[in-house]
Design a protein around this motif. Structure first.
Motif, PDB file in Angstrom:
ATOM      1  N   LEU A 268      -8.328   3.565  -5.195  1.00  0.00           N
ATOM      2  CA  LEU A 268      -7.322   2.721  -4.540  1.00  0.00           C
ATOM      3  C   LEU A 268      -5.956   3.316  -4.847  1.00  0.00           C
ATOM      4  O   LEU A 268      -5.679   3.658  -5.988  1.00  0.00           O
ATOM      5  N   LYS A 269      -5.121   3.445  -3.809  1.00  0.00           N
ATOM      6  CA  LYS A 269      -3.797   4.042  -4.013  1.00  0.00           C
ATOM      7  C   LYS A 269      -2.719   3.210  -3.330  1.00  0.00           C
ATOM      8  O   LYS A 269      -2.928   2.693  -2.231  1.00  0.00           O
ATOM      9  N   THR A 270      -1.580   3.131  -3.990  1.00  0.00           N
ATOM     10  CA  THR A 270      -0.446   2.431  -3.396  1.00  0.00           C
ATOM     11  C   THR A 270       0.841   2.876  -4.090  1.00  0.00           C
ATOM     12  O   THR A 270       0.808   3.658  -5.039  1.00  0.00           O
TER      13      THR A 270
ATOM     14  N   SER B 280       3.794   6.202  -7.711  1.00  0.00           N
ATOM     15  CA  SER B 280       2.485   6.180  -7.082  1.00  0.00           C
ATOM     16  C   SER B 280       1.465   5.675  -8.098  1.00  0.00           C
ATOM     17  O   SER B 280       1.405   6.165  -9.228  1.00  0.00           O
TER      18      SER B 280
ATOM     19  N   SER C  40      -7.778  13.618  -4.177  1.00  0.00           N
ATOM     20  CA  SER C  40      -7.222  12.606  -3.267  1.00  0.00           C
ATOM     21  C   SER C  40      -5.874  13.052  -2.695  1.00  0.00           C
ATOM     22  O   SER C  40      -5.394  12.487  -1.717  1.00  0.00           O
TER      23      SER C  40
ATOM     24  N   LYS D 260      -4.797  17.913   1.338  1.00  0.00           N
ATOM     25  CA  LYS D 260      -4.586  17.660   2.765  1.00  0.00           C
ATOM     26  C   LYS D 260      -5.432  18.655   3.551  1.00  0.00           C
ATOM     27  O   LYS D 260      -5.691  19.746   3.101  1.00  0.00           O
TER      28      LYS D 260
ATOM     29  N   LYS E  47     -10.167  -2.975  -7.964  1.00  0.00           N
ATOM     30  CA  LYS E  47      -9.184  -3.883  -7.364  1.00  0.00           C
ATOM     31  C   LYS E  47      -8.573  -4.815  -8.403  1.00  0.00           C
ATOM     32  O   LYS E  47      -7.359  -5.053  -8.407  1.00  0.00           O
TER      33      LYS E  47
ATOM     34  N   PRO F 188      -0.267  -4.299  -0.621  1.00  0.00           N
ATOM     35  CA  PRO F 188      -1.381  -3.635   0.059  1.00  0.00           C
ATOM     36  C   PRO F 188      -1.697  -2.282  -0.568  1.00  0.00           C
ATOM     37  O   PRO F 188      -0.872  -1.744  -1.309  1.00  0.00           O
ATOM     38  N   TYR F 189      -2.883  -1.772  -0.277  1.00  0.00           N
ATOM     39  CA  TYR F 189      -3.283  -0.484  -0.851  1.00  0.00           C
ATOM     40  C   TYR F 189      -4.267   0.213   0.078  1.00  0.00           C
ATOM     41  O   TYR F 189      -4.866  -0.423   0.947  1.00  0.00           O
ATOM     42  N   ASP F 190      -4.427   1.525  -0.102  1.00  0.00           N
ATOM     43  CA  ASP F 190      -5.437   2.294   0.632  1.00  0.00           C
ATOM     44  C   ASP F 190      -6.674   2.421  -0.238  1.00  0.00           C
ATOM     45  O   ASP F 190      -6.546   2.607  -1.450  1.00  0.00           O
ATOM     46  N   ALA F 191      -7.851   2.368   0.378  1.00  0.00           N
ATOM     47  CA  ALA F 191      -9.108   2.537  -0.374  1.00  0.00           C
ATOM     48  C   ALA F 191      -9.950   3.640   0.255  1.00  0.00           C
ATOM     49  O   ALA F 191     -10.062   3.705   1.480  1.00  0.00           O
ATOM     50  N   ARG F 192     -10.501   4.494  -0.577  1.00  0.00           N
ATOM     51  CA  ARG F 192     -11.419   5.533  -0.084  1.00  0.00           C
ATOM     52  C   ARG F 192     -12.603   5.652  -1.024  1.00  0.00           C
ATOM     53  O   ARG F 192     -12.463   5.448  -2.227  1.00  0.00           O
TER      54      ARG F 192
END
Ligand SMILES: [Zn+2]
Length: 288
Positions: free
Chosen positions: A7-9, A17, A56, A59, A213, A223-227
């Motif tokens: 999880l990143k935010t 970060s 993560s 790119k 989480k 909010p956050y991104d999840a992968r």
């Protein structure tokens, strides 16, 4: 078991970060495949989690990286590779070596890894021109070693907590917390990261109790991104064929006569790809 995730935010008004990784299931799969001792599982799991964090940031679809931690300890080298899809694989040179716990009862990861050596990252952004970064190990405890890598090789101060909790071969909790000030964020953001990371000394227990989480929510409501993070090797019998073909027909048949079959071993996932007489005949034609 829950999927492994990152999880990143951004927190602190966009200046820092934050990443939280729960790698429990991926580290469990590696432990099952490799038959890790408790201390090997901890050393592998910490390194695996830090390398997933590095991946993560990759790119481009074809970018990948490989990390080697070589500290001269009884565990030998730890090698972990991954790609921008967070498909990770890796091994410990001496996976069954065990060590007595430290005086404080914790697993002796520093003793297992050793600290007389280097952490090397070879990254390939898909250009075919790999970039190599190296830093000296600090303690062999892994989190500090990756912090030193980020500082010396990438000029990014990064506060890192890593933890793996193991009992009787079962990974109860594994994960990492990463706080990285964005470039130009200032001294205040750096001190914030250093202070916050000090509160996560028992990270593996927190991950086991709350999940990624729950740990993220200790720092932000946003909010956050999840992968998903996967333990997945890209070896296959098809790929192993090229190793057989490179032997040449004569040597392949000589080896076959000697051993009755030919095994190509993948260290990354501890799998033998076995080639029978019929396979060899299919590849080279019948022996003449
Ligand atoms: Zn493999």
């Amino acid at each position: 078991m829950q999927k492994s995730i990152i999880l990143k935010t951004l927190i602190q008004g966009g200046k820092v970060s934050l990443a939280v990784i729960d790698s429990t299931s991926a580290v469990q799969e590696a432990a099952t495949r490799h038959g890790f001792s408790a201390v090997a599982a901890a050393a592998f799991g910490r390194t695996f989690t830090a390398v997933a964090y590095l991946c993560s940031w990759l790119k481009g679809e074809n970018s990948s990286l490989a990390v080697t931690v070589n500290g001269g300890g009884p565990g030998g080298k730890i090698c972990i590779a991954g790609d921008s899809g967070l498909r990770m694989r890796g091994f410990v040179e001496n996976p069954s070596v065990g060590l007595p716990p430290r005086a404080d009862g914790k697993l002796d990861v520093g003793g297992f890894v050793g600290k007389d050596g280097t952490l090397t990252v070879v990254s390939d952004e898909g250009t075919g021109l790999p970039f190599t970064g190296t830093s000296q190990l600090v303690s062999g405890e892994i989190a500090e070693d990756f912090s030193a890598y980020f500082l010396t090789s990438e000029q990014r101060p990064t506060a890192i907590a890593l933890g793996v909790k193991v009992k009787d071969g079962t990974i109860l909790g594994a994960g990492g917390l990463f706080l990285q000030p964005l470039p130009g964020a200032g001294e205040e953001a750096v001190s914030f990261c250093e202070e916050e990371i000090g509160k996560f000394g028992r990270l593996s227990s927190l991950i086991a109790e709350k999940g990624a989480k729950g740990v993220l929510r200790m720092l932000t409501d946003g909010p956050y991104d999840a992968r998903e993070v996967l333990f997945r090797c890209h070896c296959s019998k098809k790929r192993a064929e090229s190793a057989i073909l490179s032997l040449g027909k004569r040597d392949a048949y000589a080896l076959l006569r000697e051993q009755g079959r030919i095994c190509v071993h993948c260290h990354y996932c501890n799998t033998d790809h076995t080639f029978t007489k019929e396979d060899i005949e299919r590849l080279f034609g019948e022996e003449t």
